[in-house]
Design an enzyme around this catalytic site. Structure first.
Site, PDB file in Angstrom:
ATOM      1  N   HIS A   1       0.858  -1.197   0.000  1.00  0.00           N
ATOM      2  CA  HIS A   1       0.000   0.000   0.000  1.00  0.00           C
ATOM      3  C   HIS A   1       0.883   1.233   0.000  1.00  0.00           C
ATOM      4  O   HIS A   1       1.920   1.261   0.655  1.00  0.00           O
ATOM      5  CB  HIS A   1      -0.907   0.012   1.225  1.00  0.00           C
TER       6      HIS A   1
ATOM      7  N   ASP B   1     -13.701   3.501   7.234  1.00  0.00           N
ATOM      8  CA  ASP B   1     -12.717   4.168   6.372  1.00  0.00           C
ATOM      9  C   ASP B   1     -13.386   4.718   5.118  1.00  0.00           C
ATOM     10  O   ASP B   1     -13.005   5.775   4.624  1.00  0.00           O
ATOM     11  CB  ASP B   1     -11.576   3.216   5.988  1.00  0.00           C
TER      12      ASP B   1
ATOM     13  N   ARG C   1     -12.428  13.177   4.645  1.00  0.00           N
ATOM     14  CA  ARG C   1     -11.087  13.803   4.655  1.00  0.00           C
ATOM     15  C   ARG C   1     -10.829  14.483   3.323  1.00  0.00           C
ATOM     16  O   ARG C   1     -10.258  15.575   3.260  1.00  0.00           O
ATOM     17  CB  ARG C   1     -10.017  12.732   4.921  1.00  0.00           C
TER      18      ARG C   1
ATOM     19  N   SER D   1      -6.132   4.832   8.485  1.00  0.00           N
ATOM     20  CA  SER D   1      -6.873   4.505   7.263  1.00  0.00           C
ATOM     21  C   SER D   1      -6.232   3.307   6.567  1.00  0.00           C
ATOM     22  O   SER D   1      -6.904   2.335   6.195  1.00  0.00           O
ATOM     23  CB  SER D   1      -6.866   5.729   6.330  1.00  0.00           C
TER      24      SER D   1
ATOM     25  N   LYS E   1      -7.422  -1.136   6.929  1.00  0.00           N
ATOM     26  CA  LYS E   1      -7.722  -1.956   5.741  1.00  0.00           C
ATOM     27  C   LYS E   1      -6.773  -3.146   5.661  1.00  0.00           C
ATOM     28  O   LYS E   1      -7.176  -4.277   5.407  1.00  0.00           O
ATOM     29  CB  LYS E   1      -7.577  -1.123   4.458  1.00  0.00           C
TER      30      LYS E   1
HETATM   31  N1  URA Z   1      -4.165   5.517   1.280  1.00  0.00           N
HETATM   32  C1  URA Z   1      -5.174   5.249   2.145  1.00  0.00           C
HETATM   33  O1  URA Z   1      -5.812   4.201   2.042  1.00  0.00           O
HETATM   34  N2  URA Z   1      -5.440   6.125   3.114  1.00  0.00           N
HETATM   35  C2  URA Z   1      -4.743   7.272   3.272  1.00  0.00           C
HETATM   36  O2  URA Z   1      -5.039   8.029   4.186  1.00  0.00           O
HETATM   37  C3  URA Z   1      -3.705   7.565   2.363  1.00  0.00           C
HETATM   38  C4  URA Z   1      -3.432   6.660   1.359  1.00  0.00           C
END
Ligand code: URA
Length: 442
Positions: free
Chosen positions: A82, A161, A168, A183, A187
């Site tokens: 990620h 989220d 956000r 966040s 996940k």
């Molecule tokens: N990717 C995400 O899933 N969340 C964030 O806050 C920034 C990048």
């Protein structure tokens, strides 16, 4: 629970207990805390930050208020990657099929565009028919069948989220270490991973431009993962210029397809291979970085990585023909070359105005329910340090119409600086962070 009291305490710089984070997120997911109160809380967190105990409590609450994948029955290791977000960052589109084609299961849960940065889900959905709202049952079945799924947070998985991410984006609260960490890690921890590789962007186009802040974000996320049973490696990578050449959803999808066919730009491939090498080692498939790189090069040269992308697209309802013919992707109504206004060195290609212009062109969202125009964007061939002659084409603008072309032109004039001397861009991969500490790689 009186939500106004919690907001008030955070607004005034106080702390919330883990039980309070848990109650707040539970009520938000149940619809008892309205978006306007959550938006106020997000701003209070943005301003005052969270300590590690609070960040962990928020992350756990977000993850637990939703269903989670359960993948312990799979024979293969489960590894995901990620990014904290950038402009032109399409490495996930390449890595998920590439790494999974080498025997590591990749249950990838991604996000949409956030602030001026692009989102993997929006890029994937530029493929005609492609779905990313996959149920957990379907995700499990797809992982068993082809070893890779590319999905989003949903009403089922990490629903908190989904709502908070959109808020956000609409309230200028993206650039916050605890909000990014919670966040992403909520996940990732819901994916039942054995290993996770994080790409922490730094530089002017990152949500956390500053090196120290990027290291803090990396350290927080590595700690969150490791303390919850998932091995995490984070690489700090450059986001002081766009990654690769394409910026825009369909354009980036096309560049990712070319990369899987052995024709990716060198900077994109350097970052992709560095992240992929970590994924393959965490997955127990490669002995070291060199071994991993050889395996990835072979998977690309043999066509096995591109075939895996085709399988994922087909499984998720998309047109797999896009891999052989990217022209099936949505196209822009107008396009125009952008020429160097003078001769000299390309001193900078600033990602932020380019990311913002993409939103203005319709390729990103200003409001949560804004539709996306997948065809618009930029292909920027000039890189910092390149020598260019006056009038030489250095980019192409893709827009809906002539007004969009003008928006694109203005953004490129702001973003691209040409000078007599070139600045030193950031190293593409500069630091590696694990639970044992930080090492410099450049
Ligand atoms: N990717 C995400 O899933 N969340 C964030 O806050 C920034 C990048």
């Amino acid at each position: 629970m009186l939500v106004t009291r919690l907001i008030e305490r955070k607004r005034d710089g106080g702390r919330l207990e883990p039980s309070e984070w848990s109650a707040l997120i539970r009520s938000y997911v149940a619809g008892d805390v309205p978006d306007y109160q959550m938006a106020a809380m997000l701003m209070a967190v943005y301003v005052h930050g969270l300590d590690r105990t609070e960040t962990a409590a928020l992350t756990d609450a977000m993850r637990r208020n939703g269903a989670q994948l359960s993948l312990g029955h799979l024979a293969a290791a489960r590894v995901d990657k990620h990014s904290t977000g950038g402009v032109g960052d399409k490495t996930s589109l390449i890595l998920a099929p590439l790494v999974s084609s080498l025997g590591v299961a990749v249950p990838m849960m991604s996000g949409r565009g956030l602030g001026h940065t692009g989102g993997t889900l929006d890029k994937l959905e530029s493929i005609p028919g492609m779905r990313t709202d996959i149920t957990l049952a379907d995700a499990r079945a797809q992982l068993e069948r082809i070893g890779c799924v590319m999905m989003g947070q949903s009403a089922e998985v990490v629903p908190a989220d989904r709502g908070m991410y959109a808020l956000r984006n609409a309230t200028a609260t993206c650039e916050s270490v605890p909000l990014i960490a919670s966040s992403i890690m909520s996940k990732k921890l819901a994916e039942d991973l054995t290993g996770l590789v994080l790409d922490i962007k730094r530089g002017s186009g990152s949500l956390v431009p500053d090196l120290d802040e990027a290291l803090e974000l990396a350290g927080t996320m590595v700690w969150l993962g490791e303390s919850r049973g998932c091995t995490v490696v984070a690489l700090l990578t450059a986001m002081d210029r766009p990654l690769g050449r394409a910026v825009g959803n369909a354009l980036e999808m096309e560049e990712a397809i070319h990369a899987l066919q052995g024709d990716g730009p060198p900077d994109l491939m350097t970052v992709t291979f560095a992240l992929g090498a970590e994924m393959l080692q965490l997955g127990g498939v490669a002995a070291d970085g060199d071994d991993a790189r050889r395996r990835m090069e072979r998977a690309i040269a043999s066509g096995q990585a591109a075939r895996r992308l085709q399988e994922v697209i087909e499984a998720q309802g998309g047109n797999p023909g896009v891999v052989d013919d990217p022209a099936v992707l949505p196209q822009a109504g107008a396009c125009e070359l952008f020429e160097a206004p003078r001769r000299g060195f390309v001193a900078r290609v600033d990602p932020r105005p380019i990311g913002r212009a993409l939103i203005a062109l319709g390729g990103g969202r200003e409001r949560p329910d804004d539709p996306i125009d997948p065809g618009v964007g930029f292909v920027i061939t000039a890189k910092p340090g390149d020598w260019v002659e006056r009038g030489e084409p250095i980019a192409t603008i893709f827009a809906r119409d002539d007004a969009g072309i003008e928006v694109g032109r203005a953004a490129l004039r702001t973003a691209i600086g040409i000078a007599d001397e070139a600045d030193h861009p950031l190293p593409l991969v500069s630091h590696r962070v694990t639970i044992d500490g930080v090492t410099r790689t450049a």
